[in-house]
Write a protein that holds these residues in place. Structure first.
Motif, mmCIF file in Angstrom:
data_model
loop_
_atom_site.group_PDB
_atom_site.id
_atom_site.type_symbol
_atom_site.label_atom_id
_atom_site.label_comp_id
_atom_site.label_asym_id
_atom_site.label_seq_id
_atom_site.Cartn_x
_atom_site.Cartn_y
_atom_site.Cartn_z
ATOM 1 N N GLY A 91 33.544 52.337 1.483
ATOM 2 C CA GLY A 91 32.607 51.275 1.847
ATOM 3 C C GLY A 91 33.165 50.311 2.876
ATOM 4 N N HIS A 92 34.465 50.051 2.812
ATOM 5 C CA HIS A 92 35.072 49.109 3.747
ATOM 6 C C HIS A 92 35.659 49.793 4.964
ATOM 7 N N LEU A 93 36.805 50.460 4.806
ATOM 8 C CA LEU A 93 37.484 51.049 5.957
ATOM 9 C C LEU A 93 36.662 52.149 6.615
ATOM 10 N N GLY A 94 35.908 52.891 5.804
ATOM 11 C CA GLY A 94 35.074 53.948 6.374
ATOM 12 C C GLY A 94 33.750 53.459 6.916
ATOM 13 N N LYS A 122 32.825 37.028 -0.166
ATOM 14 C CA LYS A 122 34.194 36.772 0.286
ATOM 15 C C LYS A 122 34.580 37.749 1.389
ATOM 16 N N ILE A 123 35.569 37.381 2.179
ATOM 17 C CA ILE A 123 36.065 38.286 3.200
ATOM 18 C C ILE A 123 36.768 39.471 2.547
ATOM 19 N N ALA A 124 36.552 40.656 3.090
ATOM 20 C CA ALA A 124 37.289 41.850 2.669
ATOM 21 C C ALA A 124 38.474 41.986 3.613
ATOM 22 N N ILE A 125 39.683 41.862 3.095
ATOM 23 C CA ILE A 125 40.861 41.803 3.953
ATOM 24 C C ILE A 125 41.063 43.098 4.733
ATOM 25 N N ASP A 126 40.662 44.249 4.159
ATOM 26 C CA ASP A 126 40.797 45.507 4.893
ATOM 27 C C ASP A 126 39.798 45.592 6.048
ATOM 28 N N ALA A 129 41.110 43.419 8.829
ATOM 29 C CA ALA A 129 42.140 44.133 9.580
ATOM 30 C C ALA A 129 41.516 45.137 10.547
ATOM 31 N N LYS A 130 40.549 45.886 10.055
ATOM 32 C CA LYS A 130 39.900 46.897 10.889
ATOM 33 C C LYS A 130 39.199 46.267 12.090
ATOM 34 N N GLU A 131 38.447 45.202 11.844
ATOM 35 C CA GLU A 131 37.687 44.560 12.921
ATOM 36 C C GLU A 131 38.581 43.909 13.957
ATOM 37 N N ASN A 132 39.796 43.544 13.555
ATOM 38 C CA ASN A 132 40.723 42.887 14.475
ATOM 39 C C ASN A 132 41.840 43.818 14.951
ATOM 40 N N HIS A 133 41.632 45.126 14.755
ATOM 41 C CA HIS A 133 42.570 46.149 15.247
ATOM 42 C C HIS A 133 43.988 45.922 14.729
ATOM 43 N N PHE A 196 51.853 39.992 2.828
ATOM 44 C CA PHE A 196 51.032 41.124 3.269
ATOM 45 C C PHE A 196 51.071 41.157 4.786
ATOM 46 N N TRP A 197 51.711 42.155 5.320
ATOM 47 C CA TRP A 197 51.973 42.248 6.757
ATOM 48 C C TRP A 197 50.928 43.089 7.457
ATOM 49 N N LEU A 198 50.297 42.528 8.496
ATOM 50 C CA LEU A 198 49.337 43.229 9.333
ATOM 51 C C LEU A 198 49.903 43.339 10.742
ATOM 52 N N ILE A 199 49.847 44.544 11.313
ATOM 53 C CA ILE A 199 50.490 44.800 12.597
ATOM 54 C C ILE A 199 49.430 45.049 13.664
ATOM 55 N N PRO A 200 49.439 44.292 14.759
ATOM 56 C CA PRO A 200 48.487 44.548 15.848
ATOM 57 C C PRO A 200 48.674 45.963 16.402
#
Length: 202
Positions: A91-94, A122-126, A129-133, A196-200
């Protein structure tokens, strides 16, 4: 069913036009001879699969091919009267939730969304991440952060480097008072259990 086949044609016509900013290539199949082989092929080659019929049948048929939320296609189910549109996988990443909402509107169907972040507003953190690459360093940590956000626990946010955009309201700048800390950085500067680390993405 015959009604389901008519609904499939309606959906195919809707998807002749861009939806969610994408041009979709659509294939319609009615009762494939070997549904197990058909499902396997769809999972390996398609971005989204929509079953028209009972949700129980869809769940049983896709079960052997489910691998991981980061790779599985979005899977949706709609009843043959076109009343309920239900994303049941990815539902989220896909993009299953977003696709369900986008398709439901022109069909006059009701999207049935069950993910906690969505129904609690609420915001879905995944999805963030997807929307902001941004590459998700740990899906296990993503799940923990998502649960904390839904439970209204403090989650802080920091981005290293030149950034554009608005920080979601669920994330604060007060790291010391937070249960988890979301860090956007091209390099892993911290290895604490609560970071929680997110990498551009390049």
């Amino acid at each position: 069913s015959a009604k389901g086949e008519l609904l499939a044609e309606r959906i195919k016509n809707i998807l002749k036009h861009p939806l969610q900013g994408c041009q979709w290539s659509v294939e319609c199949t009615r009762k494939p001879d070997n549904i197990k082989s058909w499902c396997k092929e769809q999972f390996e080659s398609k971005d989204a699969i929509l079953f028209i019929g009972a949700i129980g049948i869809a769940v049983r048929k896709i079960a052997p091919f489910i691998v991981h939320k980061t790779t599985d296609p979005a899977v949706l189910v709609i009843d043959d009267l076109g009343i309920h549109m239900i994303p049941i996988l990815s539902g989220h990443l896909g993009g299953g939730n977003a696709l369900a909402k986008a398709l439901a509107e022109p069909l006059g169907a009701k999207p049935v969304i069950t993910t906690a972040s969505d129904i609690n507003g609420k915001i879905a953190i995944d999805v963030f991440a997807k929307e902001n690459h941004l590459y998700i360093s740990s899906m296990k940590m993503a799940t923990k952060v998502a649960a904390a956000i839904v439970d209204a626990e403090s989650v802080s946010f920091q981005c290293l480097g030149d950034v554009h955009g608005i920080v979601p309201k669920e994330l604060s700048s007060e790291k010391d008072k937070s249960k988890y800390h979301v860090l956007v950085s091209p390099q892993k500067t911290e290895t604490l259990d609560n970071v929680f680390w997110l990498i551009p993405r390049a």
